[in-house]
Design an enzyme around this catalytic site. Sequence first.
Site, PDB file in Angstrom:
ATOM      1  CE  LYS A 148      -1.331   1.945   3.851  1.00 50.21           C
ATOM      2  NZ  LYS A 148      -0.350   2.604   4.704  1.00 50.21           N
ATOM      3  CG  ASP A 177      -4.846  -3.739   4.831  1.00 48.84           C
ATOM      4  OD1 ASP A 177      -4.236  -3.770   5.911  1.00 48.84           O
ATOM      5  OD2 ASP A 177      -5.810  -2.982   4.628  1.00 48.84           O
ATOM      6  CG  HIS A 178       0.442  -4.203   8.086  1.00 53.90           C
ATOM      7  ND1 HIS A 178       0.201  -2.932   7.659  1.00 53.90           N
ATOM      8  CD2 HIS A 178       0.559  -4.119   9.437  1.00 53.90           C
ATOM      9  CE1 HIS A 178       0.180  -2.107   8.702  1.00 53.90           C
ATOM     10  NE2 HIS A 178       0.394  -2.810   9.793  1.00 53.90           N
ATOM     11  CE  LYS A 182      -1.831  -4.850  12.606  1.00 55.39           C
ATOM     12  NZ  LYS A 182      -0.648  -4.558  13.397  1.00 55.39           N
ATOM     13  CD  GLU A 216      -0.220   4.754  13.851  1.00 55.01           C
ATOM     14  OE1 GLU A 216       0.842   4.124  13.805  1.00 55.01           O
ATOM     15  OE2 GLU A 216      -0.640   5.470  12.935  1.00 55.01           O
ATOM     16  CG  ASP A 235      -0.945   6.269   6.538  1.00 54.60           C
ATOM     17  OD1 ASP A 235      -0.273   5.582   5.744  1.00 54.60           O
ATOM     18  OD2 ASP A 235      -0.696   6.356   7.768  1.00 54.60           O
ATOM     19  CG  HIS A 240      -4.523  -0.361   7.865  1.00 50.44           C
ATOM     20  ND1 HIS A 240      -4.049  -1.281   6.962  1.00 50.44           N
ATOM     21  CD2 HIS A 240      -3.499   0.486   8.095  1.00 50.44           C
ATOM     22  CE1 HIS A 240      -2.781  -0.991   6.665  1.00 50.44           C
ATOM     23  NE2 HIS A 240      -2.426   0.081   7.341  1.00 50.44           N
ATOM     24  CE  LYS A 330       1.003   8.365  11.180  1.00 49.28           C
ATOM     25  NZ  LYS A 330       1.310   6.965  11.495  1.00 49.28           N
ATOM     26  CE  LYS A 335       1.012  -0.063  17.488  1.00 47.57           C
ATOM     27  NZ  LYS A 335       0.495   0.525  16.256  1.00 47.57           N
TER      28      LYS A 335
HETATM   29  C1  BG6 Z   1       0.733   1.764   8.084  1.00 43.42           C
HETATM   30  C2  BG6 Z   1       0.637   3.257   8.023  1.00 43.42           C
HETATM   31  O1  BG6 Z   1       0.015   1.165   7.046  1.00 43.42           O
HETATM   32  O2  BG6 Z   1       0.210   1.309   9.323  1.00 43.42           O
HETATM   33  C3  BG6 Z   1       1.365   3.894   9.190  1.00 43.42           C
HETATM   34  O3  BG6 Z   1       1.206   3.713   6.802  1.00 43.42           O
HETATM   35  C4  BG6 Z   1       0.899   3.317  10.488  1.00 43.42           C
HETATM   36  O4  BG6 Z   1       1.203   5.303   9.187  1.00 43.42           O
HETATM   37  C5  BG6 Z   1       0.918   1.793  10.452  1.00 43.42           C
HETATM   38  O5  BG6 Z   1       1.753   3.784  11.508  1.00 43.42           O
HETATM   39  C6  BG6 Z   1       0.257   1.199  11.688  1.00 43.42           C
HETATM   40  O6  BG6 Z   1       0.429  -0.182  11.675  1.00 43.42           O
HETATM   41  P1  BG6 Z   1       0.424  -1.028  13.014  1.00 43.42           P
HETATM   42  O7  BG6 Z   1       0.582  -2.439  12.567  1.00 43.42           O
HETATM   43  O8  BG6 Z   1       1.541  -0.520  13.866  1.00 43.42           O
HETATM   44  O9  BG6 Z   1      -0.918  -0.754  13.665  1.00 43.42           O
END
Ligand code: BG6
Length: 487
Positions: A148, A177-178, A182, A216, A235, A240, A330, A335
């Site tokens: 992404k 999309d990571h 999870k 975050e 972003d 997500h 942010k 977090k």
């Molecule tokens: C990314 C964003 O895709 O996900 C970042 O570009 C963000 O801005 C991050 O910090 C958050 O990922 P995670 O896995 O830490 O929640």
Amino acid sequence: MANSTTIVIFGASGDLTQRKLVPALFNLYRKRRLPADFRIVGVAMTEWQDADFRAAVRVGVDRFSGYEFTGEEWAAFAARLYYRPGNFTMVRDFEQLAKTLAELESGPADRLYYLATPPRFYADIVARLGQTGLTVERDGWRRVIIEKPFGSDLTSARALNQSLHHVLDEKQIYRIDHYLGKETVQNLLVFRFANAIFEPVWNRNYVDHVQITVAEEVGVEHRAGYYDGAGVLRDMFQNHLLQLLSLVAMEPPGSFKADALRNEKVKVMSAVRPIPAGRVGDHTVRGQYRGYCGEPGVAPDSQTETYAALRLFIDNWRWQGVPFYLRSGKRLAEKTTEIVIQFKCPPTVMFPLSPGYDLTPNILALCLQPDEGIHLRFEAKVPDTAADMRSVDMEFHYRTSFGPAAIPEAYERLLLDALQGDAALFTRSDRIELAWELIDPILAAWRQPGGPPPAIYDPGAWGPTEADELLARDGRAWLHSCGRHAG
Ligand code: BG6
């Protein structure tokens, strides 16, 4: 996976390769989940030799693999790492890469290309792979993982899809999309569809509203160059948060096959009610943390939002009338990523409530990170009173049930799935475009010349007060830390 396999990483000298990709591949190797005969070839513009690449990713593996490992384990893995400098737009460099791969593989091989470069190179890289025959599936499969952001709006996402489809079949494309990798996100499906007791109440008859929070603590860090042009909606929401929304709201798929799952997600996305033009302010809040414009690389008069809250509705039988509140930002208080389902209050209460006590609705909190688990909040009688009540939590924590090392990095699962040809946790082109269709009008309204600037919030707060007002107007409040009320 018996074949000889090559993983080619474009953008191999970058952050993602060092922090996520190679540590994940190393862990898969240690767990013996990679094919016996594999190699990783890094490609980037930096003039490195194999040894430089190995040394650079070793630093990442030390820091991020999360495991102690021996020098022999590393040496055996490092011997399979190669690096070739190359320009992402030059045909000549791809022809050279084709020769290198043929030499290293010395026979038929499967290939996974990982695009971990800045997005402006995606279309070029795929075009060059096509031009030089590197995507032809003659003696093994060829797959491409695309990081992404996938486009920056509907038009650019469509154009990118078109240029990919020019060279590749959709089944060769893995848009990552990571969040979908999870463990806790995957557990959402297990929680909903491998248990019988939740699904009957998972609808408008019982659910008052749903909240999705991805908060975050960090600010923009060293990514201002990208972030200041993107903002939180592109972003975090387009990918997500809308993925989480789909998983919470979708119907049970007929099977766990990629298309069955992805069809249901697409149905939810197409049922999300577009926010009417001219009413965007009633359904959304945009914020910016105080001090953002002073961050290195950020324009001093930047109007980019670092926080957003949205109220969405899903127009289908299951969810009609149930608001979904989504927020992300942010520099927030902590977090945390969580999904809170607030149920309706009982229709009537026969107990005399103690003065000042309001019945708390049942709350199911799915805590995705950092304290992975599930909390169910319900009312209990306080002992030794006539009928006083208090809310209590029934809790499940991954750590206590499965041990501290139970949760692998999202990239491990996703890389393995791509190697095994399972696209269920990757995003299909139609879904990407539907997500942009929802996001584009919001961005357009926010960015209108002369429109109101983002509301400023203090770092360490929970976002601007306007976000609290968004819910207060509906008689509701944000919840966090798996059910505690937040100011
Ligand atoms: C990314 C964003 O895709 O996900 C970042 O570009 C963000 O801005 C991050 O910090 C958050 O990922 P995670 O896995 O830490 O929640």
